[in-house]
Structure formats: C-alpha cells, structure tokens
Design an enzyme around this catalytic site. Structure first.
Site, mmCIF file in Angstrom:
data_model
loop_
_atom_site.group_PDB
_atom_site.id
_atom_site.type_symbol
_atom_site.label_atom_id
_atom_site.label_comp_id
_atom_site.label_asym_id
_atom_site.label_seq_id
_atom_site.Cartn_x
_atom_site.Cartn_y
_atom_site.Cartn_z
ATOM 1 N N SER A 262 -45.561 35.661 -32.684
ATOM 2 C CA SER A 262 -45.063 34.552 -33.497
ATOM 3 C C SER A 262 -46.088 34.251 -34.573
ATOM 4 O O SER A 262 -47.164 34.834 -34.598
ATOM 5 C CB SER A 262 -44.865 33.328 -32.615
ATOM 6 O OG SER A 262 -46.131 32.887 -32.161
ATOM 7 N N LYS A 263 -45.740 33.320 -35.441
ATOM 8 C CA LYS A 263 -46.636 32.897 -36.525
ATOM 9 C C LYS A 263 -48.023 32.567 -35.976
ATOM 10 O O LYS A 263 -49.040 32.891 -36.573
ATOM 11 C CB LYS A 263 -46.079 31.652 -37.209
ATOM 12 C CG LYS A 263 -44.948 31.986 -38.144
ATOM 13 C CD LYS A 263 -45.300 31.576 -39.557
ATOM 14 C CE LYS A 263 -44.303 32.191 -40.505
ATOM 15 N NZ LYS A 263 -44.801 32.336 -41.843
ATOM 16 N N ARG A 264 -48.003 31.890 -34.839
ATOM 17 C CA ARG A 264 -49.249 31.454 -34.212
ATOM 18 C C ARG A 264 -50.218 32.624 -33.974
ATOM 19 O O ARG A 264 -51.424 32.475 -33.991
ATOM 20 C CB ARG A 264 -48.872 30.785 -32.877
ATOM 21 C CG ARG A 264 -49.979 30.163 -32.095
ATOM 22 C CD ARG A 264 -49.362 29.324 -30.967
ATOM 23 N NE ARG A 264 -48.494 30.130 -30.099
ATOM 24 C CZ ARG A 264 -48.925 30.857 -29.089
ATOM 25 N NH1 ARG A 264 -50.209 30.897 -28.796
ATOM 26 N NH2 ARG A 264 -48.085 31.560 -28.339
ATOM 27 N N GLY A 266 -50.412 35.262 -35.834
ATOM 28 C CA GLY A 266 -50.707 36.014 -37.055
ATOM 29 C C GLY A 266 -49.567 36.942 -37.427
ATOM 30 O O GLY A 266 -49.731 37.857 -38.217
#
Ligand code: GLU
Ligand code: ZN
Length: 488
Positions: A262-264, A266
């Site tokens: 996920s975005k978290r 990277g």
C-alpha cells in the site's frame, strides 16, 4: 521451424527462426498492456521491465497496448503518464502504440467467427436471471455459474443480448506457466463466459486474446491477478483454432511486513519515485531483482540484464518491497554516474530548492563533495545548501555546535585562520598540505580540530574532505565562516 527448448521443463515449446548467420534464435514477441485508469505503479513497471527484457534478450519485439475499453475510468492523462514513465525507465516499445478502443471492429469480427462456427451463442438472459442462476447453484453447493440456458435456443442478435462462449462440458485446461509451473484447471469450474457485452463491446478476455494473437505475442507475462483469466483465454484460443502463447504470471509485490503493498509501504507511482530523485537505472535494477535472480548478484547494468534475463529464474513467491534497499541501490548509482551526468540530473532538484541557477561546473564541484552521502537527488540537492549560503545566513546544527565548539576548539580555529589566510594557492591539494602541516606543527590530532572546522564550515557533521570544502567555498567565505564560529 519448431524446436523444443531444453531449457524449460514441462513441455514449453518455442518457435525458432534462423537468423542471418544461419543459426537459430528464438522468436519472442512480448507486450505490456496497461489500463489507463491510473499512473504506472511499481508492480506494473516490474511486469513491463520483465516483458521488455525478455524481448530485448532474444532480439525480439516488445509491444505496448493501451487497454482503454473501460470508458468510464480510462483517461488520456493516465495514458500520457504511463508513456512518460515507460520512457523515463528506458522501456522503448516497437511499432505503433495500440489502443483497444480503436480495434472494436476487429473484436467483433472474431466474435462473429465464433458465432458462425457454433462455438458461441447469443444469450438474452437478463442480469437478474443470471444472478438467480448463480444463487441457485450456490444453494446446491456448486460454484455460482451461468447454467447455459440459451445454449441451444438459437437466438439471433437482439436488443440487450450478449454473446457467450460454449465451454466444453468436461476436461482440464493445463498450461505451463513460466513462473508458477504447471497449472491445471477443471473446466467444470468455468461457465459459458460472456465474450461480447450487450452494448457490443468485447469483454477483457476476448479483446486480449484477439490482440495477443493479432500482434503475434509469443509470451504473455503479467501480474498473477490475471492467472484465473488464463484458462478462459485458452478456451477462446481453442475455440478460434489458434495456438495459445506461453504464459507467465508474476506474483504481487508485498510490503516489508508481508501485507498487501500500500501507499504506506512506498507503493507508489513511478513518477513519484522520479520526483523523489531516484535514478531510473536504480529503480529498474531494484524491481528486476524483486522477483528474479542471478545467483546472489544485486547490481546489474541494463546491458547485463538484457544479456542475462531469459525468462527463467523468476521467483514464484511474492517479493517484499524494501525502501532501504532501493535507496541503497540509488546511492550506488549516484556514486558511480559520471559527475557531469549527475550534475545534469540534479539540476531540476536544485532549482526546486530555490538556490537559483548554478553553473554546470560549480554544480559538478558540489556533486563531487556531497554525492557519497546522499541517497536521492532530492537529498543531494538539499545537501548543497550550506555551500551556497553566505556565512551570515548559514544554519548551524545547534547540537553539533554545542558538542564541537568550545573555548579550546575556538582557540585552535583562531590559530588556523591566519594560516589559511596565507595559503598561497587556495585549492584542494595546497589546502590539504597546509592543514596537515598546521596539525603537525601544533602537536594536534585531527580529532582535536577537524570536527570543529567542519562545524564552522558547513554547520553540521556532513560533507566531504575539509580541504575540498574550503577550496569550493573560496578563501573569503572560508575565513568568514571561521570568524562567525569564533563569535559563538
Ligand atoms: N490491462 C490489464 C491490466 O492492466 C493487463 C492485461 C494483460 O496483461 O493481459 O491489468
Ligand atoms: Zn441466456
């Protein structure tokens, strides 16, 4: 000419063609087929890189196809962004760019062929009726599926009617995946799939088969979110009397903690890495290793990858994304780039920092001084700041000052100042000699003065050799910075 490849187990056959020297080379045509519903993310980029490398290794062809049939979610800006990312990564494609929306007639032609040969039929069931069939199957403990209601009813085209492919009643679909090995699916798990929707558009599986066949694709490499589509696509190939390509499904990329990326973690678009100051060769190197290996080698030039990547040694288990390793690779590439090239690349980031225009030569000097400590171009540009500020604007790290600047070190700096002021040539080698002589003549160790001088010159514990920093700053600025520190 067909030959068996000894390299691939499981009966995968390759098509070999004689090249101009009369020896046989493998005919490989790959493609990358993004949907322009978002920017190119690292998962898609990795797939594209694998397809590109495979084609380049075998001196074949690599095609790019924009799967834009989802009219609601597809956007031209995403196509543009995907193309820009492909170019930035260095993934050149062969021939024309293909858009599925421009090929609708072609898909209809193939659907008609299947209707004509009795392999497909018109279905007039409403979505509600199909849902009810699915519910009923579920209640009977079966897979939810369309029950073949219209199969033998001989409907013609009609408002609201879709076209379905006749699925064989029994048997197995078996294929040898380049990554996952042999995959076998019982046709009882499939049903008569829709190949053309009621609005006349082809379904994904239909369009992909037509395109891959028409484009002469020999190897379909894609994310394993599509692995369940492959048996369906094979059924379409067979119904059309076509030989299917070789398939390879690469596993997804996971976050460091093993969870879905996920975005978290990277998981971002390629353009975001570009904005972060990553070098494309670092990202390519990183993504290739994330799912492919050559012994325990970590660093590969693009030429080396082309030489080594033949579609084998693809890892069937999901890889974990590791930002630190990516940055480590990036630092490696930044250190090893010709300095003029690095200066050219860091230029836009320097402008973003608001330092104003800096001449190429000065920029190269800065790169030499700071590139060993920066992990990205953004960090590199930021590290130039103390060198470009005037002595009275230089920001000092308070903690570093507290630790390094005291009466004792001030006295040493005060003694050093006139020596530096009198140094005839204010360049790296002379300054190095002058400084070393001063240290020796005063019975000092480097530790007793170097950290204090570094603090005075750049305000923190970073940067390169002191003599190089002083040479870059010039005599006046060097002395002004020492003066400022002496007032602390
Ligand atoms: N357009 C599909 C996607 O972006 C790829 C389909 C394929 O590679 O077969 O997921
Ligand atoms: Zn029906």
């Amino acid at each position: 000419m067909l030959r068996h490849s000894p390299k691939y187990p499981g009966g995968i056959f390759f098509c070999f063609q004689p090249n101009f020297k009369g020896t046989y080379i493998m005919n490989v045509v790959t493609r990358f087929a993004p949907s322009p519903t978002g920017h190119l993310h690292i998962g898609g980029a990795r797939t594209a890189i694998f397809c590109w490398l495979m084609a380049r290794h075998f001196k074949g062809q690599f095609h790019l196809r924009i799967e834009d049939t989802d009219l609601l979610r597809s956007k031209q800006e995403y196509t543009d962004s995907i193309l820009a990312s492909m170019r930035w990564l260095g993934l050149s494609w062969d021939g024309e760019l293909n858009y599925q929306t421009q090929r609708m007639d072609l898909y209809r032609k193939y659907v008609q062929k299947l209707l004509d040969t009795g392999q497909a039929y018109w279905c007039t069931c409403t979505p509600e009726e199909v849902d009810a069939m699915r519910e009923k199957a579920k209640l009977m403990g079966l897979k939810p599926r369309y029950n073949g209601h219209c199969r033998e009813l001989g409907h013609g085209p009609a408002e609201g009617a879709c076209v379905r492919l006749k699925c064989p009643s029994e048997g197995k679909i078996v294929f040898d995946d380049m990554v996952k090995g042999r995959i076998s699916v019982d046709v009882s798990e499939l049903d008569d799939m829709v190949i053309q929707r009621a609005d006349g558009t082809p379904t994904y599986n239909m369009a992909v088969v037509v395109d891959d066949y028409e484009m002469g694709i020999t190897h379909v490499i894609r994310g394993d979110d599509h692995v369940s589509n492959t048996p369906r696509q094979i059924l379409i190939y067979r119904a059309l009397g076509l030989k299917e390509p070789i398939f390879g499904h690469v596993p997804m990329i996971l976050g460091q903690d093993g969870a879905k990326l996920s975005k978290r973690h990277g998981a971002r678009a390629v353009i975001e890495y570009e904005k972060d100051g990553l070098l494309p060769q670092a990202l390519v190197n990183y993504l290739v290793r994330l799912g492919w290996s050559h012994g325990d080698q970590e660093i590969f030039s693009l030429e080396e990858l082309v030489e080594l990547f033949d579609g084998t040694h693809l890892n069937p288990s999901a890889a974990r994304f590791d930002v630190n390793k990516l940055q480590w690779l990036n630092a490696h590439y930044m250190r090893n780039l010709p300095v003029a090239e690095l200066a050219r690349l860091v230029q836009p980031f320097v402008l973003d920092c608001g330092y104003g225009e800096i001449a190429q030569e000065r920029l190269e000097g800065l790169c030499v001084l700071f590139r060993d400590r920066a992990k990205t171009l953004v960090e590199l540009a930021a590290s130039f700041k103390p060198m470009l500020a005037k002595a009275d604007e230089l920001e000092y790290d308070e903690k570093v000052v507290a630790k390094q600047i005291n009466d004792e070190t001030k006295e040493r700096l005060a003694n050093l100042k006139p020596v530096l002021a009198g140094c005839s040539d204010f360049d790296g080698p002379s300054l190095e000699k002058t400084f070393n002589d001063f240290v020796a003549a005063n019975g000092l160790t480097f530790k007793q003065i170097a950290p204090a001088l570094r603090t005075a010159l750049v305000g923190f514990m970073g940067g390169s050799h002191l003599h190089d920093i002083m040479a870059f700053l010039g005599r006046e600025e060097t002395l002004a910075r020492i003066d400022r520190t002496l007032q602390f």
